[in-house]
Design a protein around this motif. Structure first.
Motif, PDB file in Angstrom:
ATOM      1  N   GLN A 259       0.823  -1.205   0.000  1.00 49.63           N
ATOM      2  CA  GLN A 259       0.000   0.000   0.000  1.00 49.63           C
ATOM      3  C   GLN A 259       0.863   1.263   0.000  1.00 49.63           C
ATOM      4  O   GLN A 259       1.862   1.352   0.717  1.00 49.63           O
ATOM      5  CB  GLN A 259      -0.901   0.022   1.233  1.00 49.63           C
ATOM      6  CG  GLN A 259      -1.881   1.181   1.265  1.00 49.63           C
ATOM      7  CD  GLN A 259      -2.831   1.086   2.454  1.00 49.63           C
ATOM      8  OE1 GLN A 259      -2.526   0.441   3.457  1.00 49.63           O
ATOM      9  NE2 GLN A 259      -3.993   1.695   2.341  1.00 49.63           N
ATOM     10  N   VAL A 260       0.463   2.234  -0.816  1.00 52.83           N
ATOM     11  CA  VAL A 260       1.098   3.555  -0.789  1.00 52.83           C
ATOM     12  C   VAL A 260       0.601   4.276   0.465  1.00 52.83           C
ATOM     13  O   VAL A 260      -0.598   4.478   0.642  1.00 52.83           O
ATOM     14  CB  VAL A 260       0.751   4.375  -2.047  1.00 52.83           C
ATOM     15  CG1 VAL A 260       1.327   5.788  -1.944  1.00 52.83           C
ATOM     16  CG2 VAL A 260       1.273   3.683  -3.294  1.00 52.83           C
ATOM     17  N   VAL A 261       1.550   4.647   1.337  1.00 49.11           N
ATOM     18  CA  VAL A 261       1.153   5.258   2.613  1.00 49.11           C
ATOM     19  C   VAL A 261       1.527   6.733   2.703  1.00 49.11           C
ATOM     20  O   VAL A 261       1.073   7.433   3.613  1.00 49.11           O
ATOM     21  CB  VAL A 261       1.784   4.502   3.802  1.00 49.11           C
ATOM     22  CG1 VAL A 261       1.287   3.061   3.835  1.00 49.11           C
ATOM     23  CG2 VAL A 261       3.306   4.553   3.747  1.00 49.11           C
ATOM     24  N   LYS A 262       2.329   7.200   1.737  1.00 47.94           N
ATOM     25  CA  LYS A 262       2.744   8.600   1.776  1.00 47.94           C
ATOM     26  C   LYS A 262       3.193   9.033   0.396  1.00 47.94           C
ATOM     27  O   LYS A 262       3.878   8.295  -0.311  1.00 47.94           O
ATOM     28  CB  LYS A 262       3.888   8.783   2.786  1.00 47.94           C
ATOM     29  CG  LYS A 262       4.344  10.212   2.998  1.00 47.94           C
ATOM     30  CD  LYS A 262       5.458  10.254   4.037  1.00 47.94           C
ATOM     31  CE  LYS A 262       5.973  11.653   4.275  1.00 47.94           C
ATOM     32  NZ  LYS A 262       7.097  11.663   5.257  1.00 47.94           N
ATOM     33  N   VAL A 263       2.814  10.238  -0.009  1.00 49.50           N
ATOM     34  CA  VAL A 263       3.286  10.841  -1.247  1.00 49.50           C
ATOM     35  C   VAL A 263       3.664  12.281  -0.927  1.00 49.50           C
ATOM     36  O   VAL A 263       2.824  13.065  -0.473  1.00 49.50           O
ATOM     37  CB  VAL A 263       2.212  10.809  -2.355  1.00 49.50           C
ATOM     38  CG1 VAL A 263       2.746  11.494  -3.613  1.00 49.50           C
ATOM     39  CG2 VAL A 263       1.771   9.388  -2.657  1.00 49.50           C
ATOM     40  N   ASP A 264       4.918  12.634  -1.151  1.00 43.03           N
ATOM     41  CA  ASP A 264       5.362  14.010  -0.935  1.00 43.03           C
ATOM     42  C   ASP A 264       6.526  14.307  -1.874  1.00 43.03           C
ATOM     43  O   ASP A 264       6.836  13.513  -2.768  1.00 43.03           O
ATOM     44  CB  ASP A 264       5.741  14.257   0.532  1.00 43.03           C
ATOM     45  CG  ASP A 264       6.872  13.359   1.019  1.00 43.03           C
ATOM     46  OD1 ASP A 264       7.610  12.798   0.178  1.00 43.03           O
ATOM     47  OD2 ASP A 264       7.033  13.228   2.247  1.00 43.03           O
ATOM     48  N   ALA A 265       7.174  15.434  -1.670  1.00 40.36           N
ATOM     49  CA  ALA A 265       8.246  15.854  -2.566  1.00 40.36           C
ATOM     50  C   ALA A 265       9.423  14.882  -2.559  1.00 40.36           C
ATOM     51  O   ALA A 265      10.191  14.821  -3.523  1.00 40.36           O
ATOM     52  CB  ALA A 265       8.718  17.257  -2.181  1.00 40.36           C
ATOM     53  N   SER A 266       9.573  14.119  -1.482  1.00 37.39           N
ATOM     54  CA  SER A 266      10.687  13.162  -1.397  1.00 37.39           C
ATOM     55  C   SER A 266      10.452  11.917  -2.245  1.00 37.39           C
ATOM     56  O   SER A 266      11.394  11.257  -2.661  1.00 37.39           O
ATOM     57  CB  SER A 266      10.891  12.737   0.071  1.00 37.39           C
ATOM     58  OG  SER A 266      11.238  13.850   0.858  1.00 37.39           O
ATOM     59  N   GLY A 267       9.194  11.583  -2.473  1.00 35.97           N
ATOM     60  CA  GLY A 267       8.879  10.400  -3.246  1.00 35.97           C
ATOM     61  C   GLY A 267       7.599   9.745  -2.790  1.00 35.97           C
ATOM     62  O   GLY A 267       6.746  10.367  -2.152  1.00 35.97           O
ATOM     63  N   GLY A 300      -3.126   5.237  -0.208  1.00 31.85           N
ATOM     64  CA  GLY A 300      -4.171   4.211  -0.132  1.00 31.85           C
ATOM     65  C   GLY A 300      -4.136   3.236  -1.304  1.00 31.85           C
ATOM     66  O   GLY A 300      -4.708   2.147  -1.233  1.00 31.85           O
ATOM     67  N   THR A 301      -3.461   3.626  -2.408  1.00 31.65           N
ATOM     68  CA  THR A 301      -3.332   2.725  -3.560  1.00 31.65           C
ATOM     69  C   THR A 301      -2.570   1.481  -3.159  1.00 31.65           C
ATOM     70  O   THR A 301      -1.544   1.543  -2.476  1.00 31.65           O
ATOM     71  CB  THR A 301      -2.581   3.434  -4.707  1.00 31.65           C
ATOM     72  OG1 THR A 301      -3.333   4.601  -5.107  1.00 31.65           O
ATOM     73  CG2 THR A 301      -2.415   2.506  -5.901  1.00 31.65           C
ATOM     74  N   ILE A 302      -3.056   0.312  -3.584  1.00 26.67           N
ATOM     75  CA  ILE A 302      -2.380  -0.948  -3.279  1.00 26.67           C
ATOM     76  C   ILE A 302      -1.780  -1.489  -4.581  1.00 26.67           C
ATOM     77  O   ILE A 302      -2.501  -1.723  -5.555  1.00 26.67           O
ATOM     78  CB  ILE A 302      -3.330  -1.956  -2.650  1.00 26.67           C
ATOM     79  CG1 ILE A 302      -3.847  -1.414  -1.321  1.00 26.67           C
ATOM     80  CG2 ILE A 302      -2.632  -3.309  -2.443  1.00 26.67           C
ATOM     81  CD1 ILE A 302      -4.859  -2.290  -0.628  1.00 26.67           C
ATOM     82  N   LEU A 303      -0.488  -1.663  -4.564  1.00 22.27           N
ATOM     83  CA  LEU A 303       0.242  -2.132  -5.727  1.00 22.27           C
ATOM     84  C   LEU A 303       0.336  -3.655  -5.732  1.00 22.27           C
ATOM     85  O   LEU A 303       0.251  -4.304  -4.690  1.00 22.27           O
ATOM     86  CB  LEU A 303       1.665  -1.544  -5.739  1.00 22.27           C
ATOM     87  CG  LEU A 303       1.744  -0.010  -5.736  1.00 22.27           C
ATOM     88  CD1 LEU A 303       3.192   0.443  -5.585  1.00 22.27           C
ATOM     89  CD2 LEU A 303       1.133   0.559  -7.009  1.00 22.27           C
ATOM     90  N   GLY A 304       0.484  -4.191  -6.931  1.00 21.57           N
ATOM     91  CA  GLY A 304       0.680  -5.629  -7.066  1.00 21.57           C
ATOM     92  C   GLY A 304      -0.565  -6.402  -7.410  1.00 21.57           C
ATOM     93  O   GLY A 304      -0.531  -7.617  -7.563  1.00 21.57           O
ATOM     94  N   GLY A 305      -1.668  -5.704  -7.568  1.00 15.22           N
ATOM     95  CA  GLY A 305      -2.910  -6.382  -7.871  1.00 15.22           C
ATOM     96  C   GLY A 305      -3.195  -6.435  -9.358  1.00 15.22           C
ATOM     97  O   GLY A 305      -2.552  -5.822 -10.149  1.00 15.22           O
TER      98      GLY A 305
END
Length: 305
Positions: A259-267, A300-305
């Motif tokens: 799951q994507v838990v954070k998105v910011d300028a760092s990545g 909240g995006t879940i990768l691998g599906g």
């Protein structure tokens, strides 16, 4: 000495230029036929006025005739992907030497540096050996060791360490061979290992694997072929990441694997098994590498599906 360079690409080119720079005669160049962009070794050989050959197979009689005509003291195999038969290697007066980027007999095969990183090794290097008809199986003349740092990728390991040392090592070993002082140490077969080329199956990320394994996979496939996952049936390749181990239950509570838990300028930060990966660069299948924040992923995006 009179030298034949058998190889391709930038490593072959650098090896050619190194022998020429110190006053040796490069009497022939052999490189594989091109399938895409021009081969830097072929261009460098032609620019230097060296007879340059591109045989589809070095098993052809014409290839052997060309090497005999060059009348060289030693053959130097620098990044070879073609099958080079023993009778070709035996033509030079002092035989042929070959570069391989692992501490033989570990990691025989074309993706040796990737596997060293993927398996979490802290050290690798390269070997210069006498080629035989067995893949990377000949007696070793000399090995050179380099550390694998925690932040190393396939790119930094090769271009920053093994590439420049490998060119210098070929010069050094060629001198030993021509002087008749080169050892020939049989590889210790109980320690031998062969792994295949890193392709789709090997480079796919399984988020249920421990974050250490995922981190090593991404590093070992960076810059190519790229470790990948999926989102809505589309491949997403991950590069340039940092690992963060989960140290408290609260840090992972309620988060799903992948799951994507954070998105910011760092990545983009992704939850893995036992920790997190902060990814700085991504590439959608068919696209170019971009900053991770530009990929359009949402918390909240879940990768691998």
């Amino acid at each position: 000495m009179r030298v034949a360079i058998i190889g391709q690409q930038d490593f072959g080119k650098a090896t050619l230029e190194a022998f020429l720079a110190r006053g040796d005669t490069v009497a022939a160049v052999f490189c594989a036929p091109e399938k895409g962009r021009p081969d830097p070794l072929r261009l460098a050989g032609e620019a230097a006025g060296v007879p340059t050959h591109q045989f589809p197979k070095l098993t052809d009689l014409a290839a052997r005739d060309a090497l005999r005509a060059a009348n060289v003291d030693i053959g130097v195999m620098a990044y070879v992907t073609q099958l080079v038969p023993q009778d070709f290697c035996d033509i030079p007066k002092f035989g042929t030497i070959q570069f391989h980027p692992s501490l033989l007999p570990l990691h025989r095969g074309a993706s040796s540096m990737s596997w060293s990183i993927i398996l979490g090794r802290q050290e690798t290097g390269f070997s210069i050996f006498r080629p035989t008809d067995g893949l990377d199986e000949g007696p070793v003349i000399r090995t050179y060791r380099v550390p694998i740092e925690p932040e190393d990728t396939l790119g930094s390991l090769y271009f920053g360490k093994i590439f420049p040392m490998g060119v210098a090592g070929l010069l050094e070993v060629a001198d030993l061979v021509v002087r008749g002082t080169a050892p020939a140490i049989a590889q210790y077969e109980p320690n031998a290992g062969y792994e295949g080329i890193i392709r789709d199956a090997e480079s796919r990320i399984h988020w249920a694997s421990h974050v250490d394994l995922t981190f090593n996979l991404i590093r070992g496939c960076n810059p190519a072929p790229g470790a990948w996952t999926t989102l809505d049936g589309k491949k997403l390749f991950l590069f340039d990441c940092r690992k963060r181990i989960a140290r408290t239950f609260s840090s992972v509570r309620g988060k799903k694997i992948g799951q994507v838990v954070k998105v910011d300028a760092s990545g983009v930060t992704i939850h893995g098994q036992g920790g997190f990966l902060e990814v700085h660069r991504l590439r959608w299948d068919g696209g170019k590498k971009i900053a991770a924040v530009e990929a359009g992923l949402e918390v909240g995006t879940i990768l691998g599906g």
